[in-house]
Design a protein around this motif. Structure first.
Motif, mmCIF file in Angstrom:
data_model
loop_
_atom_site.group_PDB
_atom_site.id
_atom_site.type_symbol
_atom_site.label_atom_id
_atom_site.label_comp_id
_atom_site.label_asym_id
_atom_site.label_seq_id
_atom_site.Cartn_x
_atom_site.Cartn_y
_atom_site.Cartn_z
ATOM 1 N N ASN A 205 1.290 -1.228 0.030
ATOM 2 C CA ASN A 205 -0.017 -0.090 -0.457
ATOM 3 C C ASN A 205 0.731 1.258 0.079
ATOM 4 O O ASN A 205 0.210 2.504 -0.518
ATOM 5 N N LEU B 297 -2.688 5.807 -0.578
ATOM 6 C CA LEU B 297 -3.071 4.290 0.047
ATOM 7 C C LEU B 297 -3.081 4.050 -1.808
ATOM 8 O O LEU B 297 -4.056 4.315 -2.111
ATOM 9 N N LEU C 91 -2.439 0.530 -4.564
ATOM 10 C CA LEU C 91 -2.150 -0.876 -4.256
ATOM 11 C C LEU C 91 -1.119 -1.443 -5.921
ATOM 12 O O LEU C 91 -1.498 -1.081 -6.828
ATOM 13 N N PHE D 62 -5.154 8.965 2.935
ATOM 14 C CA PHE D 62 -5.260 8.393 4.018
ATOM 15 C C PHE D 62 -4.580 8.653 5.043
ATOM 16 O O PHE D 62 -3.471 8.428 5.072
ATOM 17 N N LEU E 28 0.820 -2.168 5.781
ATOM 18 C CA LEU E 28 -0.658 -2.724 5.625
ATOM 19 C C LEU E 28 -1.095 -1.928 5.718
ATOM 20 O O LEU E 28 -2.175 -1.940 7.538
ATOM 21 N N ALA E 29 -2.566 -1.148 4.915
ATOM 22 C CA ALA E 29 -3.251 -0.056 5.105
ATOM 23 C C ALA E 29 -4.281 -1.044 5.936
ATOM 24 O O ALA E 29 -4.933 -0.810 7.484
ATOM 25 N N THR E 30 -4.771 -2.577 5.420
ATOM 26 C CA THR E 30 -5.785 -3.559 6.812
ATOM 27 C C THR E 30 -5.057 -3.251 7.515
ATOM 28 O O THR E 30 -5.838 -2.932 9.060
ATOM 29 N N ASP E 31 -3.812 -3.910 8.232
ATOM 30 C CA ASP E 31 -3.364 -3.140 10.285
ATOM 31 C C ASP E 31 -3.506 -2.645 10.461
ATOM 32 O O ASP E 31 -3.172 -1.988 11.223
ATOM 33 N N SER F 45 -5.547 0.388 10.010
ATOM 34 C CA SER F 45 -6.725 0.121 10.222
ATOM 35 C C SER F 45 -6.922 -0.236 11.717
ATOM 36 O O SER F 45 -7.910 -0.162 13.154
ATOM 37 N N THR F 46 -7.050 -2.032 11.361
ATOM 38 C CA THR F 46 -7.410 -2.426 12.329
ATOM 39 C C THR F 46 -6.212 -1.680 13.577
ATOM 40 O O THR F 46 -7.147 -2.350 14.697
ATOM 41 N N ASP G 262 -7.898 0.915 15.526
ATOM 42 C CA ASP G 262 -8.908 0.855 16.531
ATOM 43 C C ASP G 262 -8.163 -0.119 17.580
ATOM 44 O O ASP G 262 -9.147 0.326 18.394
ATOM 45 N N PRO H 238 2.362 -11.576 12.970
ATOM 46 C CA PRO H 238 2.204 -10.667 13.496
ATOM 47 C C PRO H 238 1.486 -9.683 12.328
ATOM 48 O O PRO H 238 1.240 -9.943 11.285
ATOM 49 N N TRP H 239 1.154 -8.691 12.999
ATOM 50 C CA TRP H 239 0.737 -6.723 12.116
ATOM 51 C C TRP H 239 1.736 -6.330 11.595
ATOM 52 O O TRP H 239 2.602 -6.034 11.786
ATOM 53 N N PHE H 240 0.981 -6.258 10.059
ATOM 54 C CA PHE H 240 2.432 -6.228 9.660
ATOM 55 C C PHE H 240 2.528 -4.205 9.101
ATOM 56 O O PHE H 240 2.192 -3.730 8.207
ATOM 57 N N ARG I 193 -16.140 -3.601 6.997
ATOM 58 C CA ARG I 193 -14.116 -3.842 7.388
ATOM 59 C C ARG I 193 -13.558 -4.124 8.165
ATOM 60 O O ARG I 193 -12.696 -5.544 8.811
ATOM 61 N N ALA J 205 -11.357 -8.016 7.825
ATOM 62 C CA ALA J 205 -10.079 -7.531 9.011
ATOM 63 C C ALA J 205 -10.170 -9.420 9.111
ATOM 64 O O ALA J 205 -9.139 -10.049 9.556
ATOM 65 N N LEU K 24 -9.919 -12.241 7.699
ATOM 66 C CA LEU K 24 -8.932 -11.910 6.371
ATOM 67 C C LEU K 24 -7.776 -13.072 7.070
ATOM 68 O O LEU K 24 -6.410 -13.724 6.811
ATOM 69 N N ARG K 25 -7.494 -13.055 8.415
ATOM 70 C CA ARG K 25 -7.066 -13.581 9.128
ATOM 71 C C ARG K 25 -7.200 -14.831 9.834
ATOM 72 O O ARG K 25 -6.260 -15.799 11.417
ATOM 73 N N LEU L 126 -8.087 -7.582 1.432
ATOM 74 C CA LEU L 126 -7.352 -7.525 2.483
ATOM 75 C C LEU L 126 -7.740 -6.716 3.883
ATOM 76 O O LEU L 126 -7.386 -6.190 4.670
ATOM 77 N N ALA L 127 -9.105 -6.211 3.300
ATOM 78 C CA ALA L 127 -10.174 -4.797 4.058
ATOM 79 C C ALA L 127 -9.377 -3.771 4.471
ATOM 80 O O ALA L 127 -9.231 -3.255 5.956
ATOM 81 N N SER L 128 -8.864 -3.417 3.300
ATOM 82 C CA SER L 128 -8.608 -1.810 3.567
ATOM 83 C C SER L 128 -9.151 -1.176 2.923
ATOM 84 O O SER L 128 -10.234 -1.061 2.117
ATOM 85 N N LEU L 129 -9.592 -0.315 3.989
ATOM 86 C CA LEU L 129 -10.585 0.822 3.496
ATOM 87 C C LEU L 129 -10.387 2.753 3.073
ATOM 88 O O LEU L 129 -9.478 3.184 3.993
#
Lengths: 206, 203
Positions: free
Chosen positions: A8, A29, A31, A40, A57-60, A62-63, A66, A103-105, B85, B89, B92-93, B122-125
């Motif tokens: 990303n 952001l 691909l 982003f 990694l964008a998803t991580d 955000s995760t 949060d 791991p979270w990337f 998301r 997410a 995803l795992r 990948l749940a990229s929002l």
């Protein structure tokens, strides 16, 4: 090329000044080579003067952002006080190591001022939580090599808030212009004793 | 070669999805609807692995409707996007992640602000003014970069969509059998008549 850390793209940098700290990130952001969004942000606030920058990694991004919002809210309810940057850094470290074998990337950066002494605090992490304390600057993301070069040449000790803003902004903007996966605008936070200034930088849109 | 497109304007969000349901090189169905409405003012379009897409979309749809019934209030497009998301997410795992790409468009029932969310498997929002998924991204994003404005009307939005589908017909090697087009406005989700039979000459 297909490392989760560089799918990303994105860049983040934190710097220490005189009685102030700064943290900045780009807004891209993507691909691989395709840019999906230029809105982003990668910096998140977890207290009056505690900030976390997350690249990878964008998803991580955000995760994990949060997840820490949840953890810091629970901390604040239990302790009835705000979390200090150093405490938060240890929370980040232990939370990342919990995921040692999956791991979270992300490559996090923490910046803040100590609530008691007002001392600047910055640190960086690898993806499994090893803390890198620094008294000058921390870089992370796909433009980290470029950021190291810019920060090494522009940063000096004892910068005041305005000089620090100029230094971190020039470091970030010129670093991301030499990285195809970062850029497209930036957010810069200057954190002083009782004041946080957020500025939006327009960058090259290419 | 599935196509998903989304365009926002001043008071609407347009969502378009290709009609072809494909398996390998075979078109199994030429009138497939790859969209599900989550509530009165939020619409989701999906593409990806065959079984996963409808399964995931209808799981989300059911949970959005359950929330609306329990609370007698609909979730906002932003709240739904973050819920989706979260679900994607955690998938995803897991042992078998959902392989689904999504566009989530809506109009906020209170502020009447239109919004569009881009979500990949990948749940990229990302909140975006216009978006596409798959190969369509390479052809359409540049067209939208040039012609999109945040305050366009629905008619202008449909014209923009035509610009995109024309280019896709010109450049994509496989016929995607036209588009299902829907618009979310403050009054709800409406079907848009779209001319699929228009012939575009190749370059």
């Amino acid at each position: 090329m297909s490392s989760p850390f560089s799918i990303n793209g994105g860049a983040c940098v934190a710097m220490v000044g005189k009685d102030c700290v700064a943290i900045a990130c780009d807004l891209r952001l993507g691909l691989q080579a395709l840019t999906v969004s230029n809105n982003f942000p990668k910096i998140f606030q977890y207290g009056d003067n505690v900030f976390l920058g997350l690249t990878g990694l964008a998803t991580d991004v955000s995760t994990v952002s949060d997840l820490f919002r949840y953890k810091v809210n629970m901390y604040r309810l239990r302790e009835e006080r705000q979390i200090a940057p150093r405490t938060f850094a240890n929370l980040v470290s232990s939370s990342l190591y919990e995921k040692r074998f999956g791991p979270w990337f992300v490559s996090p950066v923490v910046a803040g001022l100590d609530p008691k002494t007002g001392q600047p605090f910055i640190c960086g992490f690898d993806s499994i939580g090893c803390i890198d304390f620094a008294k000058d600057f921390i870089v992370s993301g796909t433009a980290s090599e470029q950021l190291f070069g810019m920060c090494e040449s522009l940063w000096e000790p004892g910068l005041d808030a305005d000089q620090l803003f100029e230094t971190i902004s020039q470091s970030l903007l010129n670093a991301v212009d030499r990285d195809a996966l970062s850029g497209w605008g930036a957010h810069v936070y200057i954190i002083e004793k009782d004041k946080v200034t957020k500025r939006l930088l327009k960058g090259r849109q290419d | 070669m599935e196509v998903l497109l989304g365009i926002t304007g001043q008071d609407f969000t347009l969502i378009a999805a290709s009609k072809a349901a494909m398996r390998g090189a075979t078109v199994l169905k030429a009138a497939d609807d790859k969209t599900r409405s989550l509530n009165k003012h939020t619409l989701m379009a999906f593409s990806g692995e065959a079984g996963d897409t409808v399964q995931f979309a209808e799981y989300i749809q059911a949970n959005a409707q359950l929330y609306s019934m329990r609370n007698e209030a609909d979730l906002s497009p932003s709240a739904l996007a973050h819920f989706v998301r979260g679900e994607l997410a955690s998938s995803l795992r897991s042992r078998k992640p959902y392989n689904v790409n999504l566009l989530l468009g809506g109009v906020d029932p209170i502020t009447h602000k239109s919004s569009l969310y881009w979500l990949d498997y990948l749940a990229s929002l990302a909140p975006v003014p216009y978006a596409a998924h798959g190969y369509a991204q390479y052809y359409c994003l540049s067209i939208l970069d040039k012609h999109h404005h945040p305050d366009i009307s629905l008619e202008q939005g449909i014209k923009l969509l035509n610009l995109c589908t024309d280019e896709l017909k010109r450049r994509l090697p496989i016929d995607f059998k036209g588009m299902v087009v829907k618009a979310v406005t403050k009054d709800g989700i409406i079907d848009i008549e779209f001319d699929d039979d228009k012939v575009v000459k190749s370059a």
